[in-house]
Design an enzyme around this catalytic site. Sequence first.
Site, mmCIF file in Angstrom:
data_model
loop_
_atom_site.group_PDB
_atom_site.id
_atom_site.type_symbol
_atom_site.label_atom_id
_atom_site.label_comp_id
_atom_site.label_asym_id
_atom_site.label_seq_id
_atom_site.Cartn_x
_atom_site.Cartn_y
_atom_site.Cartn_z
ATOM 1 N N GLY A 253 0.372 6.010 4.176
ATOM 2 C CA GLY A 253 0.386 5.514 5.551
ATOM 3 C C GLY A 253 1.229 4.259 5.721
ATOM 4 O O GLY A 253 1.459 3.814 6.840
ATOM 5 N N LYS B 28 -8.335 -4.563 -3.335
ATOM 6 C CA LYS B 28 -6.915 -4.928 -3.433
ATOM 7 C C LYS B 28 -6.719 -6.448 -3.454
ATOM 8 O O LYS B 28 -5.723 -6.934 -3.973
ATOM 9 C CB LYS B 28 -6.145 -4.295 -2.275
ATOM 10 C CG LYS B 28 -6.110 -2.768 -2.355
ATOM 11 C CD LYS B 28 -5.116 -2.197 -1.351
ATOM 12 C CE LYS B 28 -5.123 -0.671 -1.390
ATOM 13 N NZ LYS B 28 -4.007 -0.114 -0.605
ATOM 14 N N ASP C 253 -7.270 -1.969 2.687
ATOM 15 C CA ASP C 253 -6.353 -3.109 2.526
ATOM 16 C C ASP C 253 -6.992 -4.423 2.976
ATOM 17 O O ASP C 253 -6.413 -5.492 2.794
ATOM 18 C CB ASP C 253 -5.071 -2.867 3.344
ATOM 19 C CG ASP C 253 -4.317 -1.643 2.853
ATOM 20 O OD1 ASP C 253 -4.044 -1.585 1.650
ATOM 21 O OD2 ASP C 253 -4.030 -0.759 3.672
ATOM 22 N N ASP D 95 0.872 -1.159 0.000
ATOM 23 C CA ASP D 95 0.000 0.000 0.000
ATOM 24 C C ASP D 95 0.927 1.232 0.000
ATOM 25 O O ASP D 95 2.107 1.119 0.325
ATOM 26 C CB ASP D 95 -0.859 -0.056 1.272
ATOM 27 C CG ASP D 95 -1.528 1.260 1.573
ATOM 28 O OD1 ASP D 95 -2.166 1.818 0.653
ATOM 29 O OD2 ASP D 95 -1.402 1.750 2.723
ATOM 30 N N GLY E 64 -5.300 3.493 -3.547
ATOM 31 C CA GLY E 64 -6.555 4.104 -3.977
ATOM 32 C C GLY E 64 -6.315 5.260 -4.942
ATOM 33 O O GLY E 64 -7.256 5.769 -5.542
HETATM 34 CA CA CA Z 1 -3.023 3.219 3.340
#
Ligand code: CA
Length: 223
Positions: free
Chosen positions: A11, A150, A177, A8, A43
């Site tokens: 973050g 995902k 996620d 990802d 995203g």
């Molecule tokens: Ca994230």
Amino acid sequence: MIELVVLDVDGTITDQNRILNPEAISCIRTGVEKGIKFSLISGNVIPVMFGLKTFLGINGPVFGENGGIMYYNGNIEKFFDKSGPVKFLEYISKKSSATPYFTNQWRETSAAFSMNSEDKDMISREAEKWNLEIVDSKFTWHIMNRNQNKGYAVGILKKMFNLEWNEILVIGDSDNDNAMFQLPVKKACPFNATDHIKSLSDYVSEKSYGYEIKDAMKEFNIL
Ligand code: CA
């Protein structure tokens, strides 16, 4: 042995302000040099993912819109359509605080928006009626088609590279996620991950916002 690392972005290899973590980038570079395949699933929109792939030297496919669209080897492949999400966003914009997000001009399989949190339950229920889902990436809300997530994208990668599930390591931090954390792959997360993602992880780092990448790669014998 891990052959593919799926990351990802927001973050996970960035901080709260979406600034890339240089240590995470350095770990990715080392992994690539060792012959490990890396893939990003975010995203975000595909032009941004193309940029990240190019400038970070990501050697595998990159996916935008939570797995709805992929860039690899000079080609873009779309797995879903945006017409449902776009119509739904028009509809809820009129009856709630939902406000379209400016990146929608580059979206091809979904739509993004912001809203006041008290509208969440109503919009979520309405989305279900439209056979759509709303997903929180902690940075924005996404309107996705059914099964566009995902986990779907990791399935495509597994097939593409002819891998076993346990040869894939996924690292992520938030609810968008979830679908890839439901797969029988290896899972790791930073300390800033949601409690739900932590509960699904094989390895929870004590470090956050990109500093967990080194720990996770060591844990799974990549570094
Ligand atoms: Ca994230």
